[in-house]
Design a protein around this motif. Structure first.
Motif, PDB file in Angstrom:
ATOM      1  N   ASN A 180     -34.696  71.951  -9.627  1.00 51.35           N
ATOM      2  CA  ASN A 180     -33.466  71.147  -9.658  1.00 51.35           C
ATOM      3  C   ASN A 180     -32.279  71.850 -10.301  1.00 51.35           C
ATOM      4  OD1 ASN A 180     -35.086  69.168  -8.542  1.00 51.35           O
ATOM      5  ND2 ASN A 180     -35.376  68.065 -10.463  1.00 51.35           N
ATOM      6  N   GLU A 181     -32.556  72.826 -11.166  1.00 52.07           N
ATOM      7  CA  GLU A 181     -31.476  73.488 -11.885  1.00 52.07           C
ATOM      8  C   GLU A 181     -31.412  74.990 -11.595  1.00 52.07           C
ATOM      9  OE1 GLU A 181     -31.864  72.541 -16.051  1.00 52.07           O
ATOM     10  OE2 GLU A 181     -32.472  70.466 -15.628  1.00 52.07           O
ATOM     11  N   ASN A 182     -32.210  75.448 -10.624  1.00 50.04           N
ATOM     12  CA  ASN A 182     -32.237  76.863 -10.229  1.00 50.04           C
ATOM     13  C   ASN A 182     -32.569  77.797 -11.394  1.00 50.04           C
ATOM     14  OD1 ASN A 182     -31.546  76.387  -7.478  1.00 50.04           O
ATOM     15  ND2 ASN A 182     -29.406  76.133  -8.081  1.00 50.04           N
ATOM     16  N   ALA A 183     -33.379  77.313 -12.317  1.00 48.23           N
ATOM     17  CA  ALA A 183     -33.816  78.165 -13.428  1.00 48.23           C
ATOM     18  C   ALA A 183     -34.852  79.167 -12.920  1.00 48.23           C
ATOM     19  CB  ALA A 183     -34.425  77.308 -14.536  1.00 48.23           C
ATOM     20  N   TYR A 184     -34.931  80.323 -13.583  1.00 47.38           N
ATOM     21  CA  TYR A 184     -35.945  81.321 -13.229  1.00 47.38           C
ATOM     22  C   TYR A 184     -37.284  80.909 -13.839  1.00 47.38           C
ATOM     23  CZ  TYR A 184     -32.049  84.296 -11.792  1.00 47.38           C
ATOM     24  OH  TYR A 184     -30.935  84.805 -11.178  1.00 47.38           O
ATOM     25  N   SER A 185     -38.324  80.900 -13.021  1.00 47.95           N
ATOM     26  CA  SER A 185     -39.621  80.398 -13.480  1.00 47.95           C
ATOM     27  C   SER A 185     -40.135  81.148 -14.708  1.00 47.95           C
ATOM     28  CB  SER A 185     -40.651  80.488 -12.347  1.00 47.95           C
ATOM     29  OG  SER A 185     -40.776  81.823 -11.880  1.00 47.95           O
ATOM     30  N   ARG A 237     -44.689  87.293  -5.426  1.00 49.84           N
ATOM     31  CA  ARG A 237     -45.909  87.150  -6.244  1.00 49.84           C
ATOM     32  C   ARG A 237     -45.554  86.703  -7.656  1.00 49.84           C
ATOM     33  NH1 ARG A 237     -49.692  91.695  -7.293  1.00 49.84           N
ATOM     34  NH2 ARG A 237     -47.818  92.608  -8.159  1.00 49.84           N
ATOM     35  N   LYS A 238     -44.477  87.265  -8.199  1.00 48.91           N
ATOM     36  CA  LYS A 238     -44.107  86.988  -9.587  1.00 48.91           C
ATOM     37  C   LYS A 238     -43.082  85.864  -9.704  1.00 48.91           C
ATOM     38  CE  LYS A 238     -45.052  91.568 -11.499  1.00 48.91           C
ATOM     39  NZ  LYS A 238     -45.344  92.360 -10.306  1.00 48.91           N
ATOM     40  N   LYS A 239     -42.275  85.664  -8.683  1.00 47.96           N
ATOM     41  CA  LYS A 239     -41.241  84.624  -8.703  1.00 47.96           C
ATOM     42  C   LYS A 239     -41.341  83.781  -7.436  1.00 47.96           C
ATOM     43  CE  LYS A 239     -38.070  87.342 -11.565  1.00 47.96           C
ATOM     44  NZ  LYS A 239     -36.720  87.943 -11.678  1.00 47.96           N
ATOM     45  N   PRO A 240     -42.349  82.909  -7.376  1.00 49.17           N
ATOM     46  CA  PRO A 240     -42.602  82.156  -6.140  1.00 49.17           C
ATOM     47  C   PRO A 240     -41.463  81.233  -5.731  1.00 49.17           C
ATOM     48  CG  PRO A 240     -43.938  81.306  -7.951  1.00 49.17           C
ATOM     49  CD  PRO A 240     -43.337  82.581  -8.422  1.00 49.17           C
ATOM     50  N   GLU A 241     -40.579  80.881  -6.660  1.00 50.72           N
ATOM     51  CA  GLU A 241     -39.460  80.009  -6.305  1.00 50.72           C
ATOM     52  C   GLU A 241     -38.491  80.681  -5.334  1.00 50.72           C
ATOM     53  OE1 GLU A 241     -38.139  81.968 -10.235  1.00 50.72           O
ATOM     54  OE2 GLU A 241     -40.000  81.269  -9.309  1.00 50.72           O
ATOM     55  N   ILE A 242     -38.587  81.998  -5.186  1.00 47.58           N
ATOM     56  CA  ILE A 242     -37.744  82.701  -4.211  1.00 47.58           C
ATOM     57  C   ILE A 242     -37.987  82.148  -2.806  1.00 47.58           C
ATOM     58  CG2 ILE A 242     -37.425  84.948  -3.057  1.00 47.58           C
ATOM     59  CD1 ILE A 242     -37.762  86.260  -5.804  1.00 47.58           C
ATOM     60  N   LYS A 243     -39.199  81.675  -2.559  1.00 49.98           N
ATOM     61  CA  LYS A 243     -39.500  81.068  -1.251  1.00 49.98           C
ATOM     62  C   LYS A 243     -38.546  79.923  -0.934  1.00 49.98           C
ATOM     63  CE  LYS A 243     -44.570  81.718  -1.199  1.00 49.98           C
ATOM     64  NZ  LYS A 243     -45.847  81.001  -1.018  1.00 49.98           N
ATOM     65  N   TRP A 244     -38.124  79.201  -1.957  1.00 53.00           N
ATOM     66  CA  TRP A 244     -37.332  77.985  -1.743  1.00 53.00           C
ATOM     67  C   TRP A 244     -35.875  78.167  -2.130  1.00 53.00           C
ATOM     68  CZ3 TRP A 244     -41.384  76.944   0.570  1.00 53.00           C
ATOM     69  CH2 TRP A 244     -42.637  77.106  -0.017  1.00 53.00           C
ATOM     70  N   SER A 245     -35.578  79.204  -2.933  1.00 51.74           N
ATOM     71  CA  SER A 245     -34.204  79.372  -3.412  1.00 51.74           C
ATOM     72  C   SER A 245     -33.368  80.279  -2.508  1.00 51.74           C
ATOM     73  CB  SER A 245     -34.199  79.947  -4.830  1.00 51.74           C
ATOM     74  OG  SER A 245     -34.785  81.239  -4.853  1.00 51.74           O
ATOM     75  N   LYS A 246     -34.016  80.975  -1.577  1.00 47.62           N
ATOM     76  CA  LYS A 246     -33.288  81.873  -0.678  1.00 47.62           C
ATOM     77  C   LYS A 246     -33.251  81.296   0.733  1.00 47.62           C
ATOM     78  CE  LYS A 246     -32.867  85.235  -3.746  1.00 47.62           C
ATOM     79  NZ  LYS A 246     -31.578  85.683  -4.271  1.00 47.62           N
ATOM     80  N   ASN A 247     -32.103  81.404   1.379  1.00 55.22           N
ATOM     81  CA  ASN A 247     -32.053  81.101   2.802  1.00 55.22           C
ATOM     82  C   ASN A 247     -31.468  82.303   3.537  1.00 55.22           C
ATOM     83  OD1 ASN A 247     -29.118  80.854   2.939  1.00 55.22           O
ATOM     84  ND2 ASN A 247     -29.354  78.881   1.921  1.00 55.22           N
ATOM     85  N   ILE A 248     -31.577  82.287   4.844  1.00 49.63           N
ATOM     86  CA  ILE A 248     -31.174  83.453   5.633  1.00 49.63           C
ATOM     87  C   ILE A 248     -29.695  83.771   5.458  1.00 49.63           C
ATOM     88  CG2 ILE A 248     -31.099  84.422   7.956  1.00 49.63           C
ATOM     89  CD1 ILE A 248     -33.911  84.048   6.732  1.00 49.63           C
ATOM     90  N   LYS A 249     -28.880  82.744   5.291  1.00 53.27           N
ATOM     91  CA  LYS A 249     -27.452  82.969   5.089  1.00 53.27           C
ATOM     92  C   LYS A 249     -27.210  83.752   3.800  1.00 53.27           C
ATOM     93  CE  LYS A 249     -23.001  80.559   4.818  1.00 53.27           C
ATOM     94  NZ  LYS A 249     -22.315  79.244   4.788  1.00 53.27           N
TER      95      LYS A 249
END
Length: 442
Positions: free
Chosen positions: A17-22, A338-350
């Motif tokens: 919700n706050e885009n914090a780094y895991s 592997r180390k920052k799985p939130e990248i799956k959801w925080s990045k989009n193609i744009k």
């Protein structure tokens, strides 16, 4: 639900919700908690596991919450997420206990109605664990569900690498990473550090691809260890450890690291040069320079200085200044999931496409800082070919004074040496995804 689960939900809330780094928020929350080491390990497992499998978990939850999934209170939704993760992927806690703890925490932190919803959803899931939640005839849906990636990322990898290699990449990005450390031979030998780690109770193995790496299989937090505090070791992935050696460094050289925070590659450069010559470390984020300076002081490096500088802005004083220039450019980070799985959801193609312009501006400036006969190394921690091969091809077309000089790290199944000379490191259980190219200026 025990306090450890509450801490886990709190961390996931901040990440999603706050885009914090895991890794950062996890460390902060665990440090201020009074949890035992065992409970801290469980929180870490739940947080990273839930973030890793969020797509899959949400597909399951949407099956049971057919109406109003998007309207669920965030805290309640994340209780459901960590509970499904524990039921589906963990054997440590009995399923009935996970359900009871989830209901109790929801009742305490939300309301009775929400707790009934949580109870109903989780008990329904327990009754239908053999259910399929995707179209088995659609290979994209299978890959998304099995490896828990968005359709956009699955399609990107298939487009760039083909179906078979794409699936290998998805699998590699889901491996649970071990902690890997780089030995600092300015202070002690590899053997001495190895023996001291064993004396300190660590279960260790030799590195996979880097001769300077030691893998920590089991043991307490390495950053609380005296070997780390005294600068004998630095935490770094083995893929990143290959970058500095590819620069063909020699004593007394002038070296620029244009995107240096937090300083892992910078300090490695200084170590290889045996504290001789000059290393100038730049980063756009002034607040991150303290991280580099802390590492420099801890390791005992004296040939390196740090300065805030935007690598996309040309500095005339640096024209043909350096024997070696490293640009580990800001990127989409698709290799370090592997180390920052939130990248799956925080990045989009744009987002990914927008960063290419920044990378090319940095490449253009860096080319001007290299002496004739000098080396420019371009590296990323992504697997997106547009940021890797695409940028190198663009660069060579517009900078004919440069040519690729192939590098070789040894024969490994996950290291691909392209005929043109650049190197792609595919993620596996030992290494992150990475890309390295060495360029010589004539």
């Amino acid at each position: 639900m025990s306090n450890s689960r509450l801490v886990a939900v709190t961390i996931i809330e901040k990440v999603l919700n706050e885009n914090a780094y895991s890794n950062i928020v996890l460390g902060l929350e665990l440090n201020k908690s009074e949890l035992s080491d065992k409970d801290k390990a469980l929180v870490t497992e739940i947080v990273y596991g839930t973030l890793k499998y969020k797509y899959t978990i949400d597909k399951i939850l949407q099956h049971f919450v057919k109406n109003g999934f998007d309207k669920l209170e965030s805290f309640v939704l994340n209780i459901l997420r960590i509970s499904v993760y524990q039921i589906r992927y963990l054997d440590k806690v009995p399923s009935f206990a996970t359900v009871n703890e989830a209901v109790n925490l929801t009742k305490k932190k939300s309301n009775i109605g929400a707790s009934k919803l949580v109870n109903g959803v989780l008990r329904s899931y327990l009754r239908e664990t053999g259910e399929k939640y995707y179209n088995e005839e659609n290979d994209i849906e299978r890959l998304c569900f099995e490896y828990s990636f968005t359709k956009a990322l699955v399609k990107l990898f298939i487009k760039q690498y083909g179906p078979q290699k794409a699936e290998e990449i998805l699998k590699g990005l889901n491996y649970k990473p071990d902690v890997t450390v780089r030995v600092n031979t300015l202070k002690l030998t590899y053997k001495e550090i190895w023996e001291k780690l064993i004396e300190n109770g660590y279960n260790i193995e030799e590195g996979y691809a880097s001769s300077e790496a030691i893998r920590i299989i089991k043991g307490k937090n390495i950053e609380n260890n005296i070997l780390f505090n005294e600068g004998n070791i630095t935490v770094q992935d083995e893929s990143a450890m290959l970058t500095a050696p590819s620069m063909d460094l020699k004593p007394n050289m002038k070296v620029l690291d244009l995107c240096s925070a937090p300083g892992g590659k910078t300090t490695h450069i200084a170590e290889i040069m045996k504290n001789t010559g000059i290393v100038l470390a730049f980063d756009i984020h002034k607040n991150k320079l303290s991280l580099i300076e802390e590492n420099i002081k801890r390791i005992g490096i004296t040939n390196t200085t740090c300065e805030a500088q935007d690598a996309t802005e040309y500095v005339p004083d640096l024209f043909e200044y350096a024997d070696r220039v490293l640009i580990d450019v800001p990127c989409s980070g698709l290799g370090i999931i592997r180390k920052k799985p939130e990248i799956k959801w925080s990045k989009n193609i744009k987002d990914i496409n927008n960063i290419i312009d920044i990378q090319r501006r940095i490449m253009d400036n860096a080319s001007k800082y290299v002496k004739k006969g000098g080396v420019l190394v371009y590296s990323t921690c992504t697997l997106n070919k547009d940021e890797n091969e695409g940028n190198i091809e663009w660069f060579l077309e517009s900078h004919c004074e440069f040519k690729i000089e192939p590098v070789f790290f040894g024969e490994f199944d996950n290291i691909k040496y392209n005929d043109k000379g650049y190197v792609t490191i595919y993620p596996n259980e030992y290494m992150d995804g990475f890309f390295i190219t060495k360029l010589i200026k004539s």
